[in-house]
Design a protein around this motif. Structure first.
Motif, PDB file in Angstrom:
ATOM      1  N   ASP A 131       0.940  -2.667  -9.741  1.00  0.00           N
ATOM      2  CA  ASP A 131       2.263  -1.836  -9.377  1.00  0.00           C
ATOM      3  C   ASP A 131       2.913  -2.837  -8.478  1.00  0.00           C
ATOM      4  OD1 ASP A 131       3.141   1.504  -8.736  1.00  0.00           O
ATOM      5  OD2 ASP A 131       3.906  -0.330  -7.707  1.00  0.00           O
ATOM      6  N   VAL A 149       3.375  -1.557  -4.847  1.00  0.00           N
ATOM      7  CA  VAL A 149       2.449  -1.809  -3.993  1.00  0.00           C
ATOM      8  C   VAL A 149       1.962  -3.096  -3.782  1.00  0.00           C
ATOM      9  CG1 VAL A 149      -0.222  -1.254  -3.894  1.00  0.00           C
ATOM     10  CG2 VAL A 149       1.456   0.361  -4.912  1.00  0.00           C
ATOM     11  N   SER A 180       4.548  -4.558  -1.141  1.00  0.00           N
ATOM     12  CA  SER A 180       4.342  -3.766   0.398  1.00  0.00           C
ATOM     13  C   SER A 180       2.834  -4.109   0.920  1.00  0.00           C
ATOM     14  CB  SER A 180       4.116  -2.308   0.244  1.00  0.00           C
ATOM     15  OG  SER A 180       2.911  -1.876  -0.558  1.00  0.00           O
ATOM     16  N   PHE A 196       3.962  -7.534   2.410  1.00  0.00           N
ATOM     17  CA  PHE A 196       4.754  -7.477   3.521  1.00  0.00           C
ATOM     18  C   PHE A 196       3.833  -6.817   4.739  1.00  0.00           C
ATOM     19  CE2 PHE A 196       7.946  -4.710   5.721  1.00  0.00           C
ATOM     20  CZ  PHE A 196       8.500  -5.713   6.328  1.00  0.00           C
ATOM     21  N   LEU A 197       2.974  -5.964   4.388  1.00  0.00           N
ATOM     22  CA  LEU A 197       2.123  -5.500   5.696  1.00  0.00           C
ATOM     23  C   LEU A 197       1.188  -6.549   6.282  1.00  0.00           C
ATOM     24  CD1 LEU A 197       1.038  -2.956   7.366  1.00  0.00           C
ATOM     25  CD2 LEU A 197      -0.790  -2.425   5.266  1.00  0.00           C
ATOM     26  N   THR A 230       2.652  -9.225   8.380  1.00  0.00           N
ATOM     27  CA  THR A 230       3.151  -8.863   9.581  1.00  0.00           C
ATOM     28  C   THR A 230       1.836  -9.456  10.721  1.00  0.00           C
ATOM     29  OG1 THR A 230       2.076  -6.646   9.576  1.00  0.00           O
ATOM     30  CG2 THR A 230       4.275  -6.809   9.053  1.00  0.00           C
ATOM     31  N   PRO A 245      -2.750   6.945  -0.138  1.00  0.00           N
ATOM     32  CA  PRO A 245      -2.545   5.824   0.602  1.00  0.00           C
ATOM     33  C   PRO A 245      -3.396   5.873   1.860  1.00  0.00           C
ATOM     34  CG  PRO A 245      -1.067   7.900   0.874  1.00  0.00           C
ATOM     35  CD  PRO A 245      -2.220   8.243  -0.192  1.00  0.00           C
ATOM     36  N   ASP A 274      -2.585   1.920   7.660  1.00  0.00           N
ATOM     37  CA  ASP A 274      -2.540   0.189   7.494  1.00  0.00           C
ATOM     38  C   ASP A 274      -3.742  -0.354   8.468  1.00  0.00           C
ATOM     39  OD1 ASP A 274      -1.814   1.300  10.020  1.00  0.00           O
ATOM     40  OD2 ASP A 274      -0.012  -0.236  10.311  1.00  0.00           O
ATOM     41  N   ASN A 305       0.419   8.256  -6.349  1.00  0.00           N
ATOM     42  CA  ASN A 305      -0.081   7.587  -4.909  1.00  0.00           C
ATOM     43  C   ASN A 305       0.405   6.038  -4.937  1.00  0.00           C
ATOM     44  OD1 ASN A 305      -1.611   9.282  -3.461  1.00  0.00           O
ATOM     45  ND2 ASN A 305      -3.469   8.924  -4.888  1.00  0.00           N
ATOM     46  N   GLN A 306       0.625   5.741  -6.129  1.00  0.00           N
ATOM     47  CA  GLN A 306       1.307   4.216  -6.079  1.00  0.00           C
ATOM     48  C   GLN A 306       2.422   4.032  -5.080  1.00  0.00           C
ATOM     49  OE1 GLN A 306      -1.198   2.609  -6.706  1.00  0.00           O
ATOM     50  NE2 GLN A 306      -0.602   1.275  -8.403  1.00  0.00           N
ATOM     51  N   LEU A 350       3.628   6.115  -2.995  1.00  0.00           N
ATOM     52  CA  LEU A 350       3.364   6.742  -1.708  1.00  0.00           C
ATOM     53  C   LEU A 350       2.788   5.632  -0.837  1.00  0.00           C
ATOM     54  CD1 LEU A 350       2.244  10.491  -1.926  1.00  0.00           C
ATOM     55  CD2 LEU A 350       4.254   9.476  -1.036  1.00  0.00           C
ATOM     56  N   THR A 351       1.832   5.001  -1.498  1.00  0.00           N
ATOM     57  CA  THR A 351       1.156   3.756  -0.837  1.00  0.00           C
ATOM     58  C   THR A 351       2.084   2.797  -0.453  1.00  0.00           C
ATOM     59  OG1 THR A 351      -0.975   4.294  -2.070  1.00  0.00           O
ATOM     60  CG2 THR A 351      -0.689   2.101  -1.106  1.00  0.00           C
ATOM     61  N   ALA A 352       2.983   2.093  -1.361  1.00  0.00           N
ATOM     62  CA  ALA A 352       4.140   1.413  -1.080  1.00  0.00           C
ATOM     63  C   ALA A 352       4.672   1.873   0.164  1.00  0.00           C
ATOM     64  CB  ALA A 352       4.802   1.074  -2.424  1.00  0.00           C
ATOM     65  N   ILE A 362       4.175   4.006   2.704  1.00  0.00           N
ATOM     66  CA  ILE A 362       3.471   4.015   3.980  1.00  0.00           C
ATOM     67  C   ILE A 362       3.269   2.540   4.359  1.00  0.00           C
ATOM     68  CG2 ILE A 362       1.242   4.451   4.739  1.00  0.00           C
ATOM     69  CD1 ILE A 362       1.238   7.237   3.068  1.00  0.00           C
ATOM     70  N   ASN A 363       2.679   1.626   3.330  1.00  0.00           N
ATOM     71  CA  ASN A 363       2.517   0.343   3.718  1.00  0.00           C
ATOM     72  C   ASN A 363       3.717  -0.434   4.290  1.00  0.00           C
ATOM     73  OD1 ASN A 363      -0.031   0.195   2.675  1.00  0.00           O
ATOM     74  ND2 ASN A 363       0.601  -0.795   0.863  1.00  0.00           N
ATOM     75  N   ASN A 364       4.829  -0.149   3.781  1.00  0.00           N
ATOM     76  CA  ASN A 364       6.330  -0.816   4.046  1.00  0.00           C
ATOM     77  C   ASN A 364       6.582  -0.124   5.411  1.00  0.00           C
ATOM     78  OD1 ASN A 364       6.889  -2.570   2.128  1.00  0.00           O
ATOM     79  ND2 ASN A 364       7.456  -1.080   0.787  1.00  0.00           N
ATOM     80  N   SER A 378       4.605   1.118   7.583  1.00  0.00           N
ATOM     81  CA  SER A 378       3.692   0.532   8.787  1.00  0.00           C
ATOM     82  C   SER A 378       3.981  -0.621   9.204  1.00  0.00           C
ATOM     83  CB  SER A 378       2.309   0.626   8.203  1.00  0.00           C
ATOM     84  OG  SER A 378       1.775   1.705   7.873  1.00  0.00           O
ATOM     85  N   ALA A 379       4.390  -1.547   8.204  1.00  0.00           N
ATOM     86  CA  ALA A 379       4.891  -2.955   8.505  1.00  0.00           C
ATOM     87  C   ALA A 379       5.803  -3.043   9.277  1.00  0.00           C
ATOM     88  CB  ALA A 379       4.963  -3.777   7.023  1.00  0.00           C
ATOM     89  N   ALA A 426      12.518  -4.000   3.391  1.00  0.00           N
ATOM     90  CA  ALA A 426      11.405  -3.065   3.470  1.00  0.00           C
ATOM     91  C   ALA A 426      11.876  -1.735   3.429  1.00  0.00           C
ATOM     92  CB  ALA A 426      10.428  -2.977   4.733  1.00  0.00           C
ATOM     93  N   ASP A 442      10.574   3.719  -3.636  1.00  0.00           N
ATOM     94  CA  ASP A 442       9.478   4.552  -3.809  1.00  0.00           C
ATOM     95  C   ASP A 442       9.305   5.798  -3.615  1.00  0.00           C
ATOM     96  OD1 ASP A 442       8.061   2.114  -4.739  1.00  0.00           O
ATOM     97  OD2 ASP A 442       7.978   1.137  -2.552  1.00  0.00           O
TER      98      ASP A 442
END
Lengths: 208, 585
Positions: free
Chosen positions: A13, A16, A19, A22-23, A26, A106, A109, B372-373, B375-377, B379-381, B383-384, B402, B409
Motif C-alpha cells: 500500500d 502506508v 506514511s 515519513f514517520l 522524523t 493501526p 507510533d 486498516n491500510q 487508517l494506518t497511514a 495515524i502514521n502521518n 503521529s509524524a 502529510a 486516506d
C-alpha cells in the motif's frame, strides 16, 4: 558500523509506505521502501545496520513465507511485522521464526519506533560480532598447521611438556610455536586466546 | 310220388319215403334253431325243393314288428330264374285273398312254357305270418304225402318263425331296453355330474361365504377401529371389542342403547336431527367417508375421532355401521408436528440471521486489511506531524504533504465503508407483489407458540384491501418476525400490566403501506435511534444486529423503519413500504 542504519519497508500500500517513511524520518532514520518482497530481494543490501518492516499480507509471497525465504538465503535481517488484524497463531509463528515485533495496524507510533530501534540494535550487534569473528578467522588462517595443533592442545588445558610428549617434539619447540601463535592472533594472554577460539567455534565461526 | 299207388310195395316205399321226409322236416327246426326268419325260410325252401322235387317254392312273410316283409323264391335247377320273387307274388296276389281259409287247395298256372300246379299254405294259424307256395309241373302234384309234408313243414316253419319273431321281438325289446337303460344311465350320469358340480359349487360358495364371513368377523373383531352398528331407531346392535378400548364401554353394555351415548352432549341433538332427516329425505348432513368428529368416552372425556359410515339394507331394514378411529394421538402428533415445524422455521429464521451475521463477520475480516491500510497511514502521518510539531520542526511543505495524505486516506477509508454498505445491499432479493397482511398473519402464526408461552395478548388491526407491496417475502418475514420477537422479549419482564402486542397495517399520508408493531414492554431509556446501531442490544443473549439489519432490509425495499416510544409503556416500531398498483384481494 561506520554506515548509517537503514530501515527497509515492504508494504503493497503506497499510502502506508509513504506514511511509514515519513514517520521514521522524523526520528532521523533512513528508509527505503518496496511494494513487494521480490523488489526487496532484488536490492543489494548495504553493509550497515538495517531492519525490515514487513506487512504480513502481501501479494504473491506472504510475509511469513518471505521470512522463511530470507532465512534460507542466510539474510539475517531483523523483521518487524505489521498485520491488518491480530492473528495470534500467525504472530506466534512469526515471533518463533525470529521476528522482533508483531504490530497490529493501526499501531501507536512509539511502538513502531521502539520495535525498529530494537531491530536495528540487534542487527548492529550481530554485524559487530560477525565482523570480529571474520578478523579472528583471518588471523587463525595465517597460523601454520603445527601452530594450530599446538594452540588447540593449549586451549584444551595441556601443559607444554605434555604437548611435546604427544607431538613427539621438544618442550622448547612447543614454547616457541605457542608464543608465535599468540602473537599472530593478537592475543594478549592465554585467557584472551581461549576467548577467541570460543568465538571461532560459535555460531558465526568456522571451526567445527 | 303217387299216394294212390296201387302196388303195395310201391305204396310202402312211398310211405317210407314220406316218413323219411317227415323226419327230415321235423329235423329242420334243429337246423334253423335260433336263426333269423330269412335263414329259416331259406333252409325250409331248400329242404322242400329237394325233398319234393318241386319246380318252385315261394315264401312271403308279412311285415311284423318293424321287420321288413320277406319274399323269397327258389326254383329247381332246370327252372332257374324264370321269374323274380315279386312276379310270383303278384301272380299269387290275384289268387290269394286275405283269408287263408278261403284259399284254393290247388291252383294251376302257366309259368314260362310249363303248366304248374301250385299249393298255397298259410304260415301261422290264420296265415298271419305269411304264405308258402309250392309249385310243381308234375300232374299228380300234390300227392297226399306231399301235402302232409308241406303242411308239417309249414307248421314247423310257422313255429320256428314264430319263435324267431318272438326272439327278435324280445331282442328288440331287450335292446330297446338296453338302449333305454344306457340312455337313462347316461342321463343319470350327466345329472349326477351336474349335481356333483352343483354340490361342489354350493360347497365352494358356502366355503367362500364362510371364509368371507370369517374374514369379516376377524377383521371386525380384531380391528383397531371401533365398529358400531345401529338400526333405524338409532339403537346399537353390534359393537366390536375395540369399542371397549376406544370408548371404555364393554360391547354388551351398550348394545340396545342409543348410539348418541358415544357422543358428547352437544352433538347428540345434531346427530338425531341429521339422522332423522336422512331417514326421511336420504340427504346426508355430513360426509360419510372419514369425517372428523368429537366422541365421548365412558368416563366423559371427549376425544377426536375419524368416522366412516356404511349403510346396509337387509329384509327391508336399514343397518348403519360406523368405523370409528381414535385420532386423538394423531391430533396430538399433528399439533406437535406443527409446533416443531414452527420451531424449525424459527430456527431457520435464526439461522438465516446468524449466517447473515457470519457472512458479515467474514466480510469484516476480509475488509479489515483494506480499512486498516488508510487508517494506518492516517495515524502514521498524524503521529509524524505531532512529532515534528513537538520538535518545532515546522516545514510547511512537509506538513502539508502529510495532511494531504491524511485527508486522502480518510476519504479512502470512507469509500471502503461505502463499498461494504453497497455489498450488503446487494443481497439477492426476490421481489414480488405481496399482501402485507398475509405476511403479518403468517409471522403471527409462526410466533404463535412464543406469544402463547409468553402470555402475550395479540391484537391485529389490519386494514383490508391494502395495495400490494413489491418485496422479498423472506426478507419481509425476517423484518416482521424480528419486530415481533423483539416485542415478545421486551414484554417478558412485564409483570404488573397486560402484555400487549398490537400489529397494525394501513395506508399513510404518503400513500405508502405502513406497518406498526407496538408493545407494552420495557421500552427504551436510551436515545431511541441507537437501537438501530449495529451491535446495540438491550438483550442478554442478543447480538444487536436484528434492528440494524431490519432497517437495511426495509431501506433496500425503498421504505423506512423507525422506533417511537409507546404511551404509556413500551415501544412502537413502524416501517413503510411503497405501495404498488393493484389491490390485495
Amino acid at each position: 558500523m561506520t554506515n548509517a542504519p537503514v530501515v527497509f519497508v515492504v508494504d503493497d500500500d503506497q499510502s502506508v509506505r509513504s506514511s511509514l517513511k515519513f514517520l521514521l524520518s522524523t526520528v532521523g532514520l533512513h528508509v527505503e521502501s518496496f511494494d513487494s518482497a521480490d523488489a526487496f530481494l532484488r536490492k543489494n543490501l548495504p553493509d550497515s545496520p538495517s531492519c525490515l518492516v514487513l506487512d504480513v499480507r502481501l501479494p504473491g509471497l506472504s510475509g511469513l513465507d518471505f521470512q522463511r525465504e530470507l532465512g534460507a538465503r542466510k539474510i539475517n535481517i531483523p523483521i518487524v511485522f505489521l498485520t491488518g488484524h491480530g492473528d495470534i497463531p500467525m504472530s506466534v509463528r512469526a515471533m518463533k521464526a525470529g521476528a522482533v515485533e508483531f504490530l497490529t495496524k493501526p499501531f501507536r507510533d512509539q511502538d513502531l519506533l521502539d520495535a525498529v530501534r530494537i531491530a536495528l540494535e540487534r542487527d548492529r550487534t550481530r554485524r559487530e560480532h560477525e565482523k570480529e569473528v571474520l578478523i579472528l578467522q583471518q588471523r587463525f588462517d595465517s597460523l601454520t598447521s603445527r601452530e594450530r595443533e599446538v594452540i588447540s592442545l593449549v586451549v584444551s588445558g595441556m601443559l607444554n611438556k605434555q604437548i611435546a610428549d604427544q607431538l613427539g617434539t621438544a618442550e622448547s619447540t612447543v614454547k616457541v610455536q605457542r608464543s608465535r601463535a599468540l602473537e599472530k592472533m593478537h592475543a594478549e594472554s592465554l585467557v584472551d586466546m581461549v576467548r577467541m577460539i570460543e568465538k571461532l567455534n560459535g555460531p558465526s565461526g568456522r571451526l567445527r | 310220388m303217387d299216394v294212390h299207388a296201387r302196388d303195395p310195395a310201391d305204396r310202402i316205399k312211398q310211405l317210407q319215403h314220406c316218413i323219411n321226409d317227415l323226419i327230415s322236416v321235423l329235423a329242420l327246426p334243429a337246423m334253423w334253431s335260433g336263426g333269423e326268419p330269412s335263414r329259416i325260410v331259406q333252409t325250409l325252401l331248400d329242404a322242400l325243393l329237394r325233398m319234393l322235387q318241386l319246380d318252385l317254392v315261394y315264401v312271403r312273410l308279412k311285415e311284423t314288428g318293424g321287420q321288413t316283409p320277406i319274399e323269397i323264391v327258389r326254383f329247381a335247377q332246370s327252372q332257374q330264374d324264370i321269374a323274380q320273387p315279386h312276379e310270383i307274388g303278384e301272380i299269387l296276389e290275384g289268387w290269394l285273398g286275405a283269408n287263408p281259409q278261403e284259399w284254393p287247395l290247388l291252383m294251376r298256372n302257366t309259368l314260362g312254357d310249363r303248366d304248374i300246379s301250385i299249393v298255397p299254405l298259410g304260415l301261422g294259424l290264420q296265415g298271419e305270418i305269411g304264405v308258402i307256395v309250392a309249385g310243381s309241373g308234375r300232374s299228380d302234384f300234390p300227392q297226399q304225402t306231399e301235402r302232409l309234408i308241406l303242411s308239417v313243414a309249414a307248421n314247423q316253419a310257422s313255429i320256428g318263425l314264430q319263435e324267431a319273431r318272438l326272439r327278435s321281438e324280445q331282442k328288440r325289446v331287450a335292446s330297446e331296453l338296453d338302449q333305454r337303460v344306457a340312455q337313462r344311465t347316461t342321463e343319470l350320469a350327466v345329472a349326477n355330474e351336474e349335481l356333483r358340480k352343483e354340490i361342489a359349487n354350493r360347497k365352494h360358495a358356502e366355503d367362500d361365504l364362510r371364509s368371507s364371513e370369517e374374514k369379516h368377523r376377524v377383521i371386525v373383531e380384531t380391528a383397531n377401529d371401533a365398529v358400531v352398528s345401529m338400526d333405524e331407531t338409532g339403537a346399537i346392535l353390534i359393537a366390536n371389542p375395540a369399542t371397549r378400548r376406544i370408548f371404555g364401554y364393554d360391547p354388551i353394555e351398550i348394545i340396545g342403547k342409543p348410539l348418541t351415548m358415544l357422543m358428547p352432549e352437544m352433538m347428540r341433538k345434531l346427530h338425531e336431527n341429521g339422522f332423522k332427516r336422512y331417514l326421511a329425505t336420504g340427504k346426508r348432513h355430513l360426509n360419510w367417508q372419514g369425517i372428523e368428529l368429537t366422541a365421548q368416552r365412558k368416563d366423559g372425556q371427549e376425544f377426536a375421532v375419524e368416522v366412516s359410515f356404511g349403510e346396509l339394507t337387509s329384509d327391508g331394514h336399514k343397518l348403519f355401521t360406523g368405523f370409528i378411529r381414535d385420532i386423538s394421538e394423531r391430533k396430538r402428533a399433528e399439533d406437535q408436528l406443527r409446533a416443531s415445524e414452527r420451531n424449525l422455521q424459527m430456527t431457520q429464521a435464526e439461522l438465516a440471521r446468524v449466517s447473515r451475521l457470519t457472512a458479515m463477520g467474514e466480510l469484516t475480516a476480509s475488509i479489515a486489511h483494506e480499512v486498516n491500510q488508510p487508517l494506518t497511514a492516517v495515524i502514521n502521518n498524524g503521529s509524524a506531524c505531532l512529532r515534528l510539531l513537538a520538535n518545532r520542526n515546522l516545514e510547511p511543505e512537509v506538513l502539508r504533504r502529510a495532511l494531504e495524505g491524511i485527508v486522502a486516506d480518510g476519504t479512502r477509508a470512507s469509500a471502503v465503508l461505502a463499498r461494504i454498505r453497497a455489498f450488503i445491499k446487494k443481497e439477492p432479493a426476490d421481489k414480488n407483489p405481496l399482501d402485507i397482511n398475509e405476511v403479518i398473519q403468517e409471522m403471527l402464526v409462526l410466533a404463535g407458540h412464543e406469544l402463547y408461552e409468553s402470555q402475550v395478548v395479540v391484537d391485529q388491526q389490519l386494514t383490508t384491501d391494502l395495495p400490494f407491496v413489491l418485496a422479498d417475502r423472506v426478507q419481509l418475514q425476517q423484518v416482521l418476525l424480528n419486530l415481533i420477537m423483539n416485542a415478545i422479549e421486551a414484554l417478558a419482564s412485564v409483570i404488573n400490566r397486560p402484555r400487549l402486542l398490537l400489529v397494525q397495517s394501513r395506508i399513510n399520508e404518503s400513500r405508502d403501506v405502513l406497518v406498526e408493531v407496538s408493545d407494552s414492554g420495557t421500552g427504551f431509556d436510551l436515545e431511541i435511534d441507537r437501537v438501530f446501531n449495529p451491535f446495540f442490544t438491550t438483550k442478554a443473549k442478543g447480538m444487536g444486529m436484528g434492528l440494524s439489519i431490519s432497517r437495511s432490509l426495509v431501506e433496500s425495499h425503498g421504505g423506512q423503519l423507525w422506533a417511537t416510544p409507546n404511551s404509556p409503556h413500551g415501544a412502537v416500531f413502524s416501517f413503510t413500504l411503497p405501495a404498488i398498483e393493484g389491490t390485495a384481494s
